[in-house]
Write an enzyme that holds these catalytic residues in place. Structure first.
Site, PDB file in Angstrom:
ATOM      1  N   SER A  96     -39.967  11.018 108.307  1.00  0.00           N
ATOM      2  CA  SER A  96     -38.889  11.254 107.347  1.00  0.00           C
ATOM      3  C   SER A  96     -37.701  11.890 108.052  1.00  0.00           C
ATOM      4  O   SER A  96     -37.804  12.357 109.173  1.00  0.00           O
ATOM      5  CB  SER A  96     -39.378  12.176 106.230  1.00  0.00           C
ATOM      6  N   LEU A 114     -40.278  18.303 106.666  1.00  0.00           N
ATOM      7  CA  LEU A 114     -40.217  16.846 106.555  1.00  0.00           C
ATOM      8  C   LEU A 114     -41.265  16.316 107.510  1.00  0.00           C
ATOM      9  O   LEU A 114     -41.404  16.815 108.625  1.00  0.00           O
ATOM     10  CB  LEU A 114     -38.837  16.320 106.957  1.00  0.00           C
ATOM     11  N   ASP A 115     -42.003  15.282 107.086  1.00  0.00           N
ATOM     12  CA  ASP A 115     -43.005  14.740 108.000  1.00  0.00           C
ATOM     13  C   ASP A 115     -42.315  13.945 109.104  1.00  0.00           C
ATOM     14  O   ASP A 115     -41.111  13.683 109.059  1.00  0.00           O
ATOM     15  CB  ASP A 115     -44.068  13.921 107.259  1.00  0.00           C
ATOM     16  N   ALA A 116     -43.067  13.568 110.110  1.00  0.00           N
ATOM     17  CA  ALA A 116     -42.511  12.918 111.293  1.00  0.00           C
ATOM     18  C   ALA A 116     -41.850  11.585 110.985  1.00  0.00           C
ATOM     19  O   ALA A 116     -41.013  11.115 111.751  1.00  0.00           O
ATOM     20  CB  ALA A 116     -43.604  12.720 112.351  1.00  0.00           C
TER      21      ALA A 116
END
Length: 178
Positions: free
Chosen positions: A31, A27-29
């Site tokens: 999310s 998950l990106d930062a």
């Protein structure tokens, strides 16, 4: 699973770092949501392979309300990095009126995808003129985030592992022989 193998479900809030060596996907930062962790490398690869049919479900809050035509365009696939995204499902769950006097329109959209390219959902919405304000993964295959609180982790039971493998067309994994 064999002794020493593990499969965990985690609700990761933004900026949490843990067990990165065994993370299934990412998950990106910006999310949050469900992450899986395992030390079964073959299982991890199979879970991430779009051909295995593993569907990831997200709840996405966007500025504005996409039209049905826009949702169809997203569902059919968008060109990203020279390649069209695989077919996906997009459904508006709720239209929100926020801000002073409820003048700002936003919507909550359920998104179901089989692949996971770099910032894929954010880039797909951006390509049709919508900015993602919040993105949360709520399902990974047949597993749901449920009531798992941010920052918490739990081990999956053998039944959950078996269901994940059976429902996602995964074969011959170390984890498929509990």
């Amino acid at each position: 699973m064999n002794h020493g193998d593990f499969l965990y479900c985690c609700h990761e809030p933004p900026f949490t770092v843990m067990l990165r060596d065994s993370q299934v996907g990412r998950l990106d930062a910006d999310s949050e949501g469900l992450l899986l962790f395992t030390n079964d490398g073959k299982l991890s690869q199979q879970l991430l392979d779009p051909a295995s049919g593993v569907e990831k479900t997200y709840i996405v809050k966007v500025n504005g309300v996409p039209s049905l035509n826009c949702l169809q365009q997203l569902s059919d696939g968008i060109e990203l990095d020279g390649r069209k995204t695989l077919p996906a499902r997009f459904q508006i769950l709720e239209e929100l009126h926020e801000g002073e006097n409820g003048m700002m329109k936003r919507s909550r959209v359920q998104v179901q995808i089989h692949e996971g390219r770099f910032r894929q959902i954010r880039r797909m919405f951006q390509s049709v003129g919508f900015k993602v304000k919040r993105l949360k993964r709520v399902c990974f295959g047949c597993l749901t985030l449920g009531e798992l609180l941010p920052g918490k982790i739990r081990e999956l039971d053998n039944g959950e592992v078996s269901n994940l493998i059976a429902n996602c067309r995964i074969r011959d994994s170390v984890a498929s022989n509990p």
